[in-house]
Design a protein around this motif. Structure first.
Motif, PDB file in Angstrom:
ATOM      1  N   THR A 108       0.843  -1.200   0.000  1.00 56.76           N
ATOM      2  CA  THR A 108       0.000   0.000   0.000  1.00 56.76           C
ATOM      3  C   THR A 108       0.878   1.250   0.000  1.00 56.76           C
ATOM      4  O   THR A 108       0.616   2.203  -0.744  1.00 56.76           O
ATOM      5  N   ASN A 112       1.008   3.968  -3.163  1.00 54.92           N
ATOM      6  CA  ASN A 112       0.713   5.395  -2.981  1.00 54.92           C
ATOM      7  C   ASN A 112       1.930   6.282  -3.229  1.00 54.92           C
ATOM      8  O   ASN A 112       1.782   7.426  -3.646  1.00 54.92           O
ATOM      9  N   THR A 117      -2.825   7.273  -8.051  1.00 56.31           N
ATOM     10  CA  THR A 117      -4.165   7.111  -7.496  1.00 56.31           C
ATOM     11  C   THR A 117      -4.026   6.686  -6.043  1.00 56.31           C
ATOM     12  O   THR A 117      -3.362   5.687  -5.756  1.00 56.31           O
ATOM     13  N   TYR A 118      -4.634   7.448  -5.121  1.00 50.85           N
ATOM     14  CA  TYR A 118      -4.532   7.091  -3.703  1.00 50.85           C
ATOM     15  C   TYR A 118      -5.350   5.828  -3.440  1.00 50.85           C
ATOM     16  O   TYR A 118      -6.501   5.713  -3.856  1.00 50.85           O
ATOM     17  N   ILE A 119      -4.741   4.897  -2.725  1.00 51.01           N
ATOM     18  CA  ILE A 119      -5.405   3.653  -2.336  1.00 51.01           C
ATOM     19  C   ILE A 119      -5.335   3.571  -0.818  1.00 51.01           C
ATOM     20  O   ILE A 119      -4.245   3.538  -0.245  1.00 51.01           O
ATOM     21  N   GLU A 120      -6.492   3.560  -0.187  1.00 51.02           N
ATOM     22  CA  GLU A 120      -6.558   3.498   1.278  1.00 51.02           C
ATOM     23  C   GLU A 120      -5.824   2.262   1.802  1.00 51.02           C
ATOM     24  O   GLU A 120      -5.053   2.342   2.740  1.00 51.02           O
ATOM     25  N   VAL A 122      -4.428  -1.680   0.055  1.00 50.51           N
ATOM     26  CA  VAL A 122      -4.450  -2.750  -0.938  1.00 50.51           C
ATOM     27  C   VAL A 122      -4.965  -3.986  -0.203  1.00 50.51           C
ATOM     28  O   VAL A 122      -4.332  -4.460   0.738  1.00 50.51           O
ATOM     29  N   VAL A 128      -2.135  -4.129  -7.934  1.00 50.93           N
ATOM     30  CA  VAL A 128      -1.980  -2.746  -8.383  1.00 50.93           C
ATOM     31  C   VAL A 128      -0.932  -2.757  -9.487  1.00 50.93           C
ATOM     32  O   VAL A 128       0.175  -3.256  -9.298  1.00 50.93           O
ATOM     33  N   THR A 145      -0.868   4.808 -12.115  1.00 53.23           N
ATOM     34  CA  THR A 145      -1.614   3.622 -11.706  1.00 53.23           C
ATOM     35  C   THR A 145      -2.498   3.229 -12.886  1.00 53.23           C
ATOM     36  O   THR A 145      -3.516   3.872 -13.137  1.00 53.23           O
ATOM     37  N   THR A 148      -6.207  -1.293 -10.989  1.00 55.57           N
ATOM     38  CA  THR A 148      -6.260  -2.058  -9.758  1.00 55.57           C
ATOM     39  C   THR A 148      -7.248  -3.188 -10.005  1.00 55.57           C
ATOM     40  O   THR A 148      -8.269  -2.988 -10.664  1.00 55.57           O
TER      41      THR A 148
END
Length: 157
Positions: A108, A112, A117-120, A122, A128, A145, A148
């Protein structure tokens, strides 16, 4: 690619924890979707942890690859991202596309750091795909990115 959902049911070391049934089925779902993308990795690497290796094997089988293609790398057994970053930046520049099976929070963090693209978070069995604008692994920085693939979006509701 983050490994599939693992089991805490057994009294084994962290590296020996197996995948849960959900981890196996989710990894198959993501692998089947990934295969439709027609992406051909030049190299495939995995953490030595059982759960990451098993996830990688599921992918190899779905891709029609021999299991000998999967290379085990101790430095991918990393949760911060520092060792994984160093490993990726040290890849041979002859490799255009590399696939890595590893762990959170490393993946994760790197998604990031390097993706746009922000990913809270994975999720387990989450993939990704990041494309970089450099031909040298040692110089990768911010990439794009491209996609996903997360299991929850592949399951019929």
């Amino acid at each position: 690619m983050r490994h599939g959902k693992s089991s805490w049911e057994y009294d084994v070391s962290d590296k020996d924890r197996p995948l849960k049934e959900r981890g196996i089925t989710d990894a198959y779902l993501v692998a089947k979707k990934f295969v439709t993308q027609k992406i051909v990795p030049d190299a495939i690497f995995s953490s030595p942890a059982n759960r990451a290796l098993h996830t990688g094997i599921i992918f190899l089988r779905n891709m029609g690859y021999d299991l000998s293609v999967l290379k085990i790398q101790e430095e991918l057994y990393d949760f911060s991202g520092n060792q994984v970053s160093k490993f990726i930046k040290g890849l041979d520049n002859k490799l255009g596309t590399a696939m890595i099976f590893g762990h959170n929070y490393a993946l994760t963090t790197l998604a990031n750091t390097w993706g746009d693209t922000y990913i809270e978070n994975v999720p387990t069995s989450g993939l990704v795909h990041i494309q970089f604008h450099s031909d040298e692994w040692s110089k990768i920085d911010k990439g794009r990115t491209k996609q996903t693939i997360f299991p929850k979006y592949l399951k019929s509701r």
